[in-house]
Motif scaffolding. Structure first.
Motif: not given
Length: 426
Positions: A166-170, A187-196
């Motif tokens: 997720v960090t690399i994608i951002r 990955l979509a779930e993990a991004l959503a948890r970070q508000g992305v």
């Protein structure tokens, strides 16, 4: 760079090239691989019998057991010193299947993966996030070589380490990502948890494969990642990923790169060919490999060749999504069930997570299927609705168990095992 003109080769020229390459492959195997020479003799054929494309049906199938029986290098057709890379399966059901590549094969590998990525929307200069596992699995290194051949800035992330991904994608802002469909949702779930949200990254294209998935799963991935998703198909015995890929403008059937791989669809019981449009087992011949070509490889994957013309100018045939594997077929009280059919019901329902797990048990002489599904809700009404929808869509009565979100197994970039069979564990 790769040669896109090969994809639009006139059909008569393509068929002539296929016959020449099939003859050369059969001759190579007959001359250099004793196991193939014996298989040909068993059915009474020689390479001289391959006069037309239809004659290929007279030749024997190659199956996974052949690779295991001649482990590790019994099917290799070049001297050991010419081998440049070795990949292997996990060997979870016995000996691993080992595949070898020479310089020619690595060139073919990067060529067909580059074609696949280009069909998926990737263009030179884009940043490519490769979340397939590196190592003995062909996915990571296979996609890597093709991406560099196409001219992408490739990030070799490999599988696992979701928060790092997720960090690399951002931070590195890739436009293209490759992974399994189930891991795309992780990955979509993990991004959503970070508000992305789906519009908050630079991702535009997702190249998904290595496990069966559905149109409903595609819609879920596209909505949650903000991408256009295409299916990439391959298997190590043929070359690895890059045997076929959908065109991002169509998203309707994966183009088989038929100048390198010859496809057949056969009846799973009789082994006889079926017409285009009918489902059966996909059989592939690798026509341009030299270290370890295989003739009429029984993939076990259930699909069909799609009839009708292409809208892209390509002359190669297209294969449909993999419905399932012949060895993943669940026969439940006389009804054929593929896990992907259950997944389609869940994704279409929309009230539960698409993460699920199937448990098969036996009570007396009766087989039972329990579908474990993640959901915030625990109401009996939702459970009963899933049972009803499966009955109506698939034709079997099941038991449904609603589980805590995050409690079921997740993909870490590799293939996700969806079924636990406890019927013989008594």
């Amino acid at each position: 760079m790769f040669n896109p003109q090969a994809e639009a080769m006139p059909l008569a020229e393509l068929r002539a090239l296929q016959l020449d390459r099939l003859r050369a492959t059969a001759s190579r195997l007959h001359e250099r691989v004793p196991a193939y020479r014996a298989k040909f003799a068993e059915v009474g054929v020689t390479p001289d019998d391959l006069r037309t494309l239809d004659d290929l049906a007279r030749f024997p199938f190659t199956r996974k057991v052949d690779l295991r029986d001649h482990y590790p290098f019994g099917l290799v057709s070049v001297p050991r010193e010419e081998i440049r890379r070795v990949h292997a399966s996990s060997g979870t059901t016995g000996k691993p299947t080992v595949v070898a590549y020479d310089e020619n094969d690595l060139g073919v590998f990067s060529e067909v993966v580059a074609r696949s990525l280009h069909a998926a929307g990737a263009r030179p200069g884009m940043v490519f996030h490769n979340a397939y596992g590196y190592g003995l699995f062909t996915g990571g290194l296979g996609l890597h070589g093709g991406a560099e051949r196409l001219g992408l800035a490739t990030i070799p992330v490999s599988g696992g380490g979701t928060e790092r991904q997720v960090t690399i994608i951002r931070d590195l802002q890739p436009e293209v990502i490759a992974c399994t469909p189930s891991y795309a949702l992780v990955l979509a779930e993990a991004l959503a948890r970070q508000g992305v949200g789906p519009g908050d990254t630079n991702l535009k294209y997702a190249v998904l494969g290595a496990e069966p998935w559905s149109e409903r799963m595609r819609a879920e991935v596209e909505a949650r990642l903000g991408v256009k998703a295409t299916n990439i198909y391959g298997l190590s015995e043929i070359i690895g990923p890059g045997v076929s890929n959908e065109d991002v403008t169509e998203q309707r059937g994966s183009y088989l790169w038929e100048d390198h791989f010859y496809p057949e669809i056969v009846d799973p019981d009789t082994g006889l060919g079926v017409p285009d449009g009918e489902y059966g087992v996909l059989v592939l011949t690798s026509m341009s490999r030299t270290a370890m070509p295989v003739l009429r490889y029984w993939t076990g994957d259930i699909t069909r060749l799609l009839p009708g013309p292409s809208t892209t100018g390509r002359t190669s045939r297209r294969m449909d999504m993999i419905r399932g594997r012949s060895d993943d077929l669940i026969i439940l009280r006389g009804v054929n069930v593929y896990p992907s059919q259950l997944e389609a019901v869940l994704v279409d329902l929309g009230e539960v997570s698409p993460h699920y797990h199937v448990v098969l048990t036996r009570t007396g002489v009766m087989d039972e299927l329990t579908l474990r599904v993640e959901s915030e809700q625990r109401e009996a009404a939702l459970r009963d609705e899933i049972v009803r929808l499966v009955k109506n869509s698939v034709g079997v009565t099941i038991t449904c168990e609603l589980c805590e979100p995050g409690s079921l197994p997740r993909s870490e970039g590799g293939k996700l095992r969806r079924v636990t069979d406890l019927r013989e564990a008594r």
